[in-house]
Scaffold this motif. Sequence first.
Motif, PDB file in Angstrom:
ATOM      1  N   ASN A   6       0.803  -1.242   0.269  1.00  0.00           N
ATOM      2  CA  ASN A   6      -0.129   0.107   0.028  1.00  0.00           C
ATOM      3  C   ASN A   6       0.818   1.205  -0.017  1.00  0.00           C
ATOM      4  O   ASN A   6       0.810   2.256  -0.500  1.00  0.00           O
ATOM      5  N   PHE A   7       1.811   1.311   0.848  1.00  0.00           N
ATOM      6  CA  PHE A   7       2.827   2.289   0.688  1.00  0.00           C
ATOM      7  C   PHE A   7       3.521   2.618  -0.425  1.00  0.00           C
ATOM      8  O   PHE A   7       3.639   3.969  -1.057  1.00  0.00           O
ATOM      9  N   LYS A   8       3.829   1.703  -1.421  1.00  0.00           N
ATOM     10  CA  LYS A   8       4.318   1.709  -2.509  1.00  0.00           C
ATOM     11  C   LYS A   8       3.633   2.263  -3.528  1.00  0.00           C
ATOM     12  O   LYS A   8       4.182   2.824  -4.555  1.00  0.00           O
ATOM     13  N   LYS A   9       2.277   2.345  -3.235  1.00  0.00           N
ATOM     14  CA  LYS A   9       1.168   2.984  -4.119  1.00  0.00           C
ATOM     15  C   LYS A   9       0.915   4.393  -3.757  1.00  0.00           C
ATOM     16  O   LYS A   9       0.033   5.266  -4.467  1.00  0.00           O
ATOM     17  N   SER A  10       1.531   4.816  -2.730  1.00  0.00           N
ATOM     18  CA  SER A  10       1.096   6.054  -2.061  1.00  0.00           C
ATOM     19  C   SER A  10       2.168   7.111  -2.788  1.00  0.00           C
ATOM     20  O   SER A  10       3.222   6.856  -3.459  1.00  0.00           O
ATOM     21  N   GLN A  15       9.731   6.327  -6.186  1.00  0.00           N
ATOM     22  CA  GLN A  15      10.006   4.759  -7.138  1.00  0.00           C
ATOM     23  C   GLN A  15      11.428   4.724  -7.772  1.00  0.00           C
ATOM     24  O   GLN A  15      12.202   4.102  -7.832  1.00  0.00           O
ATOM     25  N   SER A  16      11.820   6.300  -8.092  1.00  0.00           N
ATOM     26  CA  SER A  16      13.156   6.443  -8.614  1.00  0.00           C
ATOM     27  C   SER A  16      14.254   6.087  -7.603  1.00  0.00           C
ATOM     28  O   SER A  16      15.355   5.809  -8.048  1.00  0.00           O
ATOM     29  N   LEU A  17      14.000   6.512  -6.516  1.00  0.00           N
ATOM     30  CA  LEU A  17      15.046   6.122  -5.392  1.00  0.00           C
ATOM     31  C   LEU A  17      15.248   4.874  -5.276  1.00  0.00           C
ATOM     32  O   LEU A  17      16.320   4.215  -5.189  1.00  0.00           O
ATOM     33  N   GLU A  18      13.865   4.111  -5.099  1.00  0.00           N
ATOM     34  CA  GLU A  18      14.262   2.505  -5.147  1.00  0.00           C
ATOM     35  C   GLU A  18      15.146   2.034  -6.302  1.00  0.00           C
ATOM     36  O   GLU A  18      15.760   1.033  -6.250  1.00  0.00           O
ATOM     37  N   LEU A  21      18.750   2.610  -5.824  1.00  0.00           N
ATOM     38  CA  LEU A  21      19.561   1.770  -4.929  1.00  0.00           C
ATOM     39  C   LEU A  21      19.558   0.510  -5.575  1.00  0.00           C
ATOM     40  O   LEU A  21      20.571  -0.200  -5.160  1.00  0.00           O
ATOM     41  N   ASN A  22      18.563  -0.288  -6.353  1.00  0.00           N
ATOM     42  CA  ASN A  22      18.584  -1.460  -6.601  1.00  0.00           C
ATOM     43  C   ASN A  22      19.539  -1.641  -7.801  1.00  0.00           C
ATOM     44  O   ASN A  22      20.434  -2.497  -8.054  1.00  0.00           O
ATOM     45  N   VAL A  23      19.795  -0.585  -8.596  1.00  0.00           N
ATOM     46  CA  VAL A  23      20.950  -0.636  -9.787  1.00  0.00           C
ATOM     47  C   VAL A  23      22.307  -0.765  -8.787  1.00  0.00           C
ATOM     48  O   VAL A  23      23.438  -1.378  -9.019  1.00  0.00           O
ATOM     49  N   ILE A  24      22.504   0.111  -7.724  1.00  0.00           N
ATOM     50  CA  ILE A  24      23.706   0.079  -6.910  1.00  0.00           C
ATOM     51  C   ILE A  24      23.914  -1.545  -6.427  1.00  0.00           C
ATOM     52  O   ILE A  24      24.955  -1.987  -6.214  1.00  0.00           O
ATOM     53  N   LYS A  25      22.853  -2.033  -5.879  1.00  0.00           N
ATOM     54  CA  LYS A  25      22.940  -3.341  -5.229  1.00  0.00           C
ATOM     55  C   LYS A  25      22.963  -4.545  -6.384  1.00  0.00           C
ATOM     56  O   LYS A  25      23.388  -5.667  -6.135  1.00  0.00           O
TER      57      LYS A  25
END
Length: 263
Positions: A6-10, A15-18, A21-25
């Motif tokens: 639900n928070f992801k939809k708020s 989303q760009s921060l996520e 970070l996923n690219v770094i990981k």
Amino acid sequence: MEESNNFKKSQDYIQSLEKGLNVIKAFSEETPTLTISETAKITGYSRPTARRILLTLEHLGFAESRNGVFSLTAHTLTLGYAYLSTQNIWNIAHPFMREFVEQTGESSSIAVLDGTDIIYVARVPTKRIMTITLNVGSRLPAYATSMGHVLLANLSKVEFDRYLEDAAFDKYTDNTLTTKEELTEELEKVRKRGWAGVEQQLEEGLRSIAVPIKNAEGKAFAAINCSAHAGRIGKETLTEDYLPLLQKAADKISKGLAGFSRF
């Protein structure tokens, strides 16, 4: 899980921060370098999205590229050290450093590698022996310091080759190593014996020794040193008397930090 979705939809969720970070990981020990296509495959993002994120990371200094192949820079460590500093994690090292300083009467510091420099993260001084004032956050060239030699000796071949491309070998004293060949030869000695010794390479009258501080997997992520005035403390005293004490301190710090967090 439902609350997280639900928070992801708020509107509060970025989303760009996520994605950044996923690219770094996506970079890891198994994949230290990535192309845009490889990044897209690992993250599940489109090639244009992966490209924009990698270029943004490069612009911000967190990544670099050569011939279309990207890798993270040491600047990425600042993300982790922001957490470590808020947790005062290096306070764990202070009792062991103070014990060493009381035993020897010489200054001791801990540093990590950041780009082509070492950066001080902990320090217990005694008498001032350098014309340079050193505090936590101070930076020195890795190739001219004992802690730098320890950290460089523990880099992978890819990381060390990248370091050699970026390093500028300035001459500080007549003893300073000023060529890639000289440094490479010295680091091979460091790897074999497990510690580094620098004889008046950064400043006249200053000699020092350093040993690694290791994580739970046995990888060196920091180094601890002992610095002394060359006219007062001989090399034999450093290597025969102080080195075993420094190694014991490093072992205690390694165990203390491993119990606090995995690096």
